[in-house]
Design an enzyme around this catalytic site. Structure first.
Site, short mmCIF file in Angstrom:
data_model
loop_
_atom_site.label_atom_id
_atom_site.label_comp_id
_atom_site.label_asym_id
_atom_site.label_seq_id
_atom_site.Cartn_x
_atom_site.Cartn_y
_atom_site.Cartn_z
N LEU A 145 0.75 -1.05 -0.15
CA LEU A 145 0.03 -0.26 -0.13
C LEU A 145 0.91 1.32 -0.03
O LEU A 145 0.59 2.25 -0.97
CB LEU A 145 -1.00 0.00 1.18
CG LEU A 145 -1.68 1.25 1.37
CD1 LEU A 145 -2.44 1.70 0.38
CD2 LEU A 145 -2.80 1.07 2.92
N HIS A 165 -0.96 3.66 18.87
CA HIS A 165 -0.26 2.51 18.31
C HIS A 165 -0.77 2.60 16.92
O HIS A 165 -1.75 2.99 16.36
CB HIS A 165 -1.13 1.19 18.88
CG HIS A 165 -0.39 0.25 19.67
ND1 HIS A 165 -0.03 0.66 20.93
CD2 HIS A 165 0.42 -0.60 19.55
CE1 HIS A 165 0.67 -0.24 21.70
NE2 HIS A 165 0.74 -1.18 20.45
N SER A 197 -4.75 3.02 21.72
CA SER A 197 -5.17 2.33 20.43
C SER A 197 -5.73 3.50 19.52
O SER A 197 -6.39 4.45 20.45
CB SER A 197 -6.40 1.43 20.72
OG SER A 197 -6.95 1.24 19.67
N GLU A 230 7.66 -0.78 24.89
CA GLU A 230 6.30 -0.01 24.84
C GLU A 230 5.82 0.45 26.29
O GLU A 230 5.18 -0.38 27.07
CB GLU A 230 5.03 -0.68 24.23
CG GLU A 230 5.65 -1.36 22.89
CD GLU A 230 4.54 -2.35 22.16
OE1 GLU A 230 3.36 -1.78 21.96
OE2 GLU A 230 5.05 -3.26 21.52
N THR A 282 -2.40 4.61 -4.61
CA THR A 282 -2.31 2.95 -5.23
C THR A 282 -2.21 1.90 -4.55
O THR A 282 -1.66 1.92 -3.09
CB THR A 282 -0.98 3.37 -6.37
OG1 THR A 282 -0.06 3.32 -5.44
CG2 THR A 282 -0.99 4.37 -7.17
ZN ZN Z 1 2.34 -2.69 20.61
#
Ligand code: ZN
Length: 733
Positions: A86, A255, A306, A492, A670
């Site tokens: 992508l 994330h 998230s 993280e 594209t």
């Molecule tokens: Zn993660």
């Protein structure tokens, strides 16, 4: 009028006129003085504003690697392998150098899942061979954006080696070479310049995916913050001596998992899309991936953050599963997925990326606070399995050998795990524990006790075949650029962990004569060690806590270690820090479960690049032009050329009777899909999602590939080929 001096007297009108004149003169003089004073002040300001404090270099290089058949790094889903492209992946490098001496800081943000130890050690080796001692482990920070849609296979520790289906050299080489090349470019472009810093809030782009863990933190601590995620973006704007744009680094905690685990197209996710938008805007008239302006959107304390802002819902029933275990009444945890804000993952990626880009653009335009002052770096290797942490003067605790808890296997609402694992497990499961004991060995009592209340699923610190499963030795590192401290962390950090670390580092600087430092956390740097939760969050044992591999005091240990680095910088003793134990570099076998690259075959009576399914004759803006070719495995192209472009969209230029390239495979408009057939046959489908603003006209799509053929019994050769669609008309809406 006054004719006789002695009898001179002024009429009332004359008095008024004289007074007015005097007042005007006084006012004029005052204004002139003020004006000159102001000029003087401004003159000084301008002089200091234009005095460059640093030498700056920026560079960008491709690090995409093979886009097919390689497991994508992030969701640990064996089914999720590459099936096309992508957007291209890039390494973006920034060099800040002191014009007076040899001090330098290198910050690299790469569109990859995370930086692995093998990757870093190989990059440092290459830098040493090229630049001697100029770029070293203490002044080079390598950070991954954490896209979950980049190829894996660049790890030496067994757990990641297994989830990547082995060590995949073409993948590792593409990243190592891309990072080094981006540093080379930055190095070659170094020029006098200035850095400006700005901060602002990004809204509507995050949710906390473990809010029930966050609630475990003390109420008194939580009440100091308006949100359960960090919404602040910190941005560094870099300009040259003349004020011309060079690039930017921004840090924002989210994330890059807008693209979910059903995606097979390699791409840089939401933060990569933000980079793309910024670079396209500044590199006017250039194709995607080209131009000198470099915009990095780097990772931060994104552990529990998230981008899927609609939150978790059961995919089977549609009911909410925003509960402590993230489970659904039917189907359990594997049904609980977060989505949004868009209708599908492509749209969600664009919305979040656009939000991040828009805020960065505003901060960039309005940045006025200059970063000035000396450059410093501090780095240590630390054996994290065995750090004695002084919680207070009477209470010492220890970190543990690495281990993952049961909830690790449950995954998260951004990408669920398998079987019957759920988040928040504080007890083991006899069935899985039995299988584990049989296949991998039982965790020792010492490790069990150390990790409590985590029920251990994999005692990775006690597993060493064929190589250790997890790192013991990790990098801790801080680089300061004047009043900015970049705290490079090997994993993280959750929202609250990041806040505690930032605060502790800031306090440490302040207590040694450096108050008011700007502290940013750069995530997923140098070596990957999963997650770091607070001690309180650890008790709830959701995914992030189960993945806090060095035990409940991991965060406390890092705070102690980074305070040590901050102290060393503040007291100018960083060069005296003990370097710590050097990390190992294993000679990892190149055995892999990724299918071997055979020869490609075209269908009977066809050749590579032939069109199988033609474009239509006409499309309107916002429609999708689509063409399918006889294809070949794109891995051959990655092995043959590091920066291969798979496609172009071209517009017919009637004046010159030529075709002008308007898009390539780095474009987000594209999509390049590779579909594997049998016996070496395959198809390639190229989509062009015709964006608003596309000039009406005649267009075509071209495909560039390589096929492998057997030249002799012992020799396979790679042959380039291309295919071209019929021309098609694009009309306005
Ligand atoms: Zn993660």
């Amino acid at each position: 009028m006054c004719r006789k001096r002695s009898k001179c007297s002024f009429s009332r009108l004359e008095v008024i006129l004289i007074s007015c004149l005097t007042l005007m003169i006084v006012v004029t003089v005052v204004l002139l003085v003020l004006h000159f004073l102001n000029q003087e002040r401004h003159g000084k300001l301008n002089a200091s504003e234009t005095t460059p404090h640093y030498l700056l270099g920026v560079g960008r290089a491709d690090c995409t690697g093979p886009v097919a058949e390689i497991p994508l790094m992030g969701y640990a889903n064996p089914e999720q392998v590459g099936g096309g492209l992508l957007s291209r992946l890039y390494s973006r490098a920034f060099i800040v150098a002191d014009p007076e001496d040899s001090r330098r800081v290198v910050f690299v943000s790469a569109d990859i899942g995370m930086v692995s130890q093998k990757l870093r050690l190989e990059v440092l080796k290459k830098l040493k061979a090229k630049y001697g001692d100029l770029y070293r482990q203490d002044n080079v920070i390598l950070s991954g954006t954490h896209t979950h849609s980049g190829p894996g296979g660049y790890f030496q520790y067994t757990l990641f080696w297994i989830s990547s289906k082995g060590l995949i050299r073409p993948s590792l080489n593409a990243i190592v070479n891309g990072i080094v090349k981006s540093i080379d470019t930055a190095h070659q472009n170094v020029k006098k310049g200035r850095i400006l810093i700005n901060r602002g809030t990004v809204d509507n782009s995050q949710i906390n995916r473990s809010p029930f863990s966050y609630l475990e933190n003390p109420a008194s601590e939580r009440s100091r913050y308006a949100s359960n995620t960090d919404k602040e973006m910190v941005l560094l704007k870099m300009v040259d001596e003349q004020g011309q744009d060079l690039g930017l680094i921004s840090w924002f905690a989210v994330h890059p998992v807008s693209m979910n685990n059903s995606n097979h197209l390699v791409n840089s996710d939401n933060v990569g899309y933000a980079s793309y938008l910024f670079e396209q805007e500044k590199n006017k008239g250039m194709l995607p991936g080209e131009g000198s302006f470099v915009a990095a959107f780097a990772s931060s304390n994104l552990g529990d953050v998230s981008p899927n802002t609609k939150g978790p819902f059961c995919v089977n029933t549609g009911e909410s599963c925003n509960n402590p275990q993230s489970t659904c009444s039917t189907g359990g945890a594997t049904m609980c997925m977060a989505k949004g804000p868009g209708a599908d993952m492509f749209e969600s990626t664009r919305i979040i990326g656009q939000n991040i880009y828009s805020k960065a653009r505003e901060l960039y335009e309005e940045a006025s606070q200059e970063v000035k002052g000396a450059l410093s770096t501090a780095h240590q290797w630390v054996n994290m399995s065995n750090v004695a942490v002084e919680l207070n003067s009477t209470h010492m605790v220890q970190t543990c050998k690495p281990a993952l808890g049961h909830s690790f296997a449950a995954g998260t609402i951004d990408g669920v795990g398998a079987f019957n694992f759920t988040q928040g497990s504080v007890e083991g499961d006899p069935f899985w524990d039995g299988i584990r004991d049989m296949l991998l060995g039982e965790p020792s009592n010492e490790t069990r006790a150390c990790h409590r209340p985590k029920p251990i699923l994999f005692s990775t610190g006690e597993m060493s075949w064929p190589h250790p499963w997890h790192p013991d030795i990790v990098d801790v590192q801080i680089a300061t650029i004047g009043s900015l401290a970049i705290v490079a962390v090997p994993g993280e950090f959750t929202t609250m962990s990041g806040r505690r670390l930032r605060e502790a580092v800031e306090r440490e600087f302040a207590s040694h004569g450096r108050p008011g430092m700007d502290i940013v956390i750069a995530g997923l740097c140098n070596v990957y060690t999963h997650y770091i939760t607070t001690y309180e969050e650890y008790q709830a044992q959701r995914y992030e806590a189960a993945s806090t591999i060095y035990g409940p005091h991991t965060l406390a240990a890092y705070i102690q270690l980074y305070r040590g680095l901050a102290r060393a910088i503040a007291t100018n003793t960083a060069q005296d820090l003990p370097p710590g134990p050097e990390p190992p570099l294993f000679n990892v076998s190149s055995i892999t479960l990724v299918p071997s690259l055979g020869v490609d075959r075209a269908l009977a009576n066809r050749t590579f690049g032939d069109v199988l399914q033609e474009v239509r004759e006409q499309y309107r803006v916002s429609e999708v032009a689509e063409v399918t070719f006889v294809g070949a495995n794109p891995r051959a192209s990655a092995e043959n050329a590091t920066e291969h472009n798979f496609l172009t969209v071209e517009r017919h230029n009637s004046t010159s009777a030529t075709w002008d390239v308007v898009q390539n495979d780095a474009s987000w408009d594209t999509r390049f899909y590779w579909t594997k057939g049998t016996l070496g046959q395959s198809n390639v489908t190229i989509e062009w999602h015709i964006p608003g603003g596309t000039e009406p006209g005649l267009y075509r799509i071209r495909y560039f590939g390589h096929y492998r053929k057997r030249a002799s019994i012992f020799n396979i050769v790679t042959v380039p080929f291309e295919g071209t669609s019929s021309p098609f008309e694009v009309t306005a809406l």
